[in-house]
Design a protein around this motif. Structure first.
Motif, short mmCIF file in Angstrom:
data_model
loop_
_atom_site.label_atom_id
_atom_site.label_comp_id
_atom_site.label_asym_id
_atom_site.label_seq_id
_atom_site.Cartn_x
_atom_site.Cartn_y
_atom_site.Cartn_z
N LEU A 191 0.43 -1.23 -0.07
CA LEU A 191 0.10 -0.05 0.19
C LEU A 191 0.83 1.05 -0.30
O LEU A 191 0.32 2.45 -0.38
N ARG A 199 1.03 2.96 -3.23
CA ARG A 199 -0.63 3.78 -3.82
C ARG A 199 -0.50 5.50 -3.44
O ARG A 199 -0.87 5.13 -2.30
N TRP A 215 -3.76 6.10 -1.09
CA TRP A 215 -3.56 5.52 0.28
C TRP A 215 -2.80 6.53 1.61
O TRP A 215 -3.19 6.45 2.01
N MET A 250 -4.97 -5.74 4.14
CA MET A 250 -4.83 -4.77 2.69
C MET A 250 -6.54 -4.08 2.32
O MET A 250 -6.62 -3.72 2.31
N GLY A 251 -6.70 -6.44 2.42
CA GLY A 251 -8.31 -5.48 2.10
C GLY A 251 -8.54 -5.66 3.53
O GLY A 251 -10.05 -4.30 2.95
N GLY A 261 -9.28 -1.70 3.13
CA GLY A 261 -9.98 -1.39 2.67
C GLY A 261 -11.64 -1.53 3.12
O GLY A 261 -11.89 -0.43 2.97
N ARG A 262 -11.75 -2.67 3.83
CA ARG A 262 -13.43 -2.21 4.53
C ARG A 262 -12.92 -1.28 4.98
O ARG A 262 -14.38 -1.07 5.57
N ARG A 277 -11.88 1.76 5.83
CA ARG A 277 -11.80 3.31 4.90
C ARG A 277 -13.08 3.33 3.99
O ARG A 277 -14.41 4.12 4.12
N ARG A 278 -13.83 2.55 3.51
CA ARG A 278 -14.92 2.13 3.12
C ARG A 278 -16.22 2.20 4.29
O ARG A 278 -17.19 3.01 4.18
#
Length: 305
Positions: free
Chosen positions: A214, A217, A220, A262-263, A266-267, A269-270
C-alpha cells in the motif's frame, strides 16, 4: 442460480476459517474483518473509532520494530554513525536469514530504514547491540517506553519481533503509532518504497523493498507503515494514513493470508466513508484466494516481517 452462489460463498467462509483458527466476523457496529484483533483511531481523538478484541495481548511479530525505532531515535545517537554487524551473541528466536555480511558496516539511519521498510531482522538486532548499555539495556528501554506510553498490555523480549513473547494489544499499538508520529524519520524510513543499502568493510550493495504494497499507492496516503508475520501471530499490519483530512491509525493483527490485512484496511476506509460494513462474499473471496498461498515477500527474513 443466485441462491446457489450465496450458499457457496457462505460455505467457503465456514470451510476455510476453522482450518486456520480464524473466522471472519461482522461486528454489529463496525466493518466485517478477517483480522482477529483490530483497532482504529484518529491521532487527534481520545477514543477508538472501532475495536475488535482491541485489549487482548497477542504476538505482534515485526510490528515490534516500531518500538525499536522509537528507542533508537530517542537515544540521541547519531544516525550518520557507521556501526558494525556483529555475529549474534544469543541465538535468534526463529529463523533469521539475512543477506548482510557479518563484519560489514552501515550507517545507523540506513540500518533503521531497512529494519522498518523491509523488516530486516539483523538490522534491528544490530541497532540494539550498539545501544548505550548494550542489548539488554535496549530491551529494558523498550519496556520502559511502553510503560511511559500507557501500553498496559505490552511486553518486549527482543528488538526484532522474532520472539512470540513480544506481545501487545491493538489498542496499545495505537498509542505506539501516535508516539512514532512525532519522529519524521519513522515516517520516511517506514514508507520508503525501494532502497539500495551501501555497506563498507567489505564494500557491497543490497537492494531492499517495502513489505507493504500500500505504500506504493499514492491514493492511500500512508505516513507510517509496519508489517509483521509469524505463524503464531498471523499477518499483521499497522499504518498511519491521511484520510479525509485527518490522520487515521489502523491496527490489524492475526489475519489470514498476505493480502487479507490490506483487504481489511480497505473495508475500514469504506466503512468510515459510507457506513458499509463489507460483505460475507468479500471475505469468502479473500479466504478462497489465500488458503493455499505460499508466503513470499521482498522481506529479507523468512520467519517474520
Amino acid at each position: 442460480m443466485l441462491r446457489f452462489a450465496v450458499v457457496l460463498l457462505v460455505v467457503l467462509v465456514h470451510a476455510v476459517a476453522p482450518a486456520h483458527g480464524h473466522q471472519e466476523t461482522k461486528d454489529e457496529d463496525g466493518p466485517s474483518l478477517a483480522s482477529v484483533n483490530a483497532a482504529v483511531a484518529y491521532v487527534d481523538g481520545d477514543d477508538l473509532v472501532y475495536g475488535k478484541n482491541a485489549d487482548r495481548a497477542v504476538p505482534i511479530a515485526s510490528v515490534t520494530k516500531l518500538m525499536t525505532a522509537l528507542v533508537v531515535l530517542e537515544s540521541g545517537q547519531s544516525l550518520n554513525e557507521w556501526i558494525e554487524f556483529k555475529e549474534r551473541h544469543i541465538p535468534a528466536p526463529a529463523n533469521a536469514y539475512t543477506r548482510i555480511r557479518i563484519g560489514s558496516e552501515l550507517q545507523r539511519g540506513n540500518m533503521l530504514r531497512i529494519a522498518l521498510m523491509s523488516s530486516e531482522n539483523f538490522a534491528a538486532y544490530t541497532l540494539a547491540r550498539h545501544h548505550p548499555g548494550g542489548y539488554d539495556a535496549f530491551v529494558a528501554d523498550m519496556n520502559a517506553k511502553a510503560r511511559e506510553l500507557g501500553m498496559e498490555n505490552t511486553v518486549f523480549v527482543d528488538p526484532t519481533g522474532l520472539s512470540v513473547d513480544n506481545r501487545a494489544s491493538a489498542s496499545d499499538l495505537v498509542k505506539l503509532v501516535v508516539a512514532a508520529n512525532k519522529h519524521p524519520e519513522i515516517s520516511e524510513y517506514s514508507t520508503t518504497r525501494y532502497f539500495t543499502a551501501r555497506f563498507r568493510g567489505p564494500r557491497y550493495r543490497l537492494p531492499f523493498g517495502n513489505t507493504n504494497a500500500l505504500v506504493h499507492r499514492e491514493s492511500w496516503g500512508v505516513d507510517i507503515s509496519k508489517t509483521g508475520y509469524l505463524s503464531e501471530a498471523g499477518r499483521c499490519l499497522v499504518m498511519l494514513l491521511e484520510f479525509e483530512g485527518k490522520q487515521l491509525v489502523t491496527v490489524l493483527l492475526d489475519s489470514l493470508g498476505t493480502r487479507s490485512p490490506m483487504g481489511d484496511a480497505g473495508r475500514i476506509r469504506r466503512w468510515l466513508s459510507t457506513g458499509s460494513s463489507g460483505s460475507v462474499a468479500a471475505a469468502a473471496r479473500d479466504y478462497a484466494r489465500q488458503k493455499n498461498e505460499t508466503y513470499s515477500e521482498t522481506d529479507s527474513s523468512v520467519s517474520a516481517n
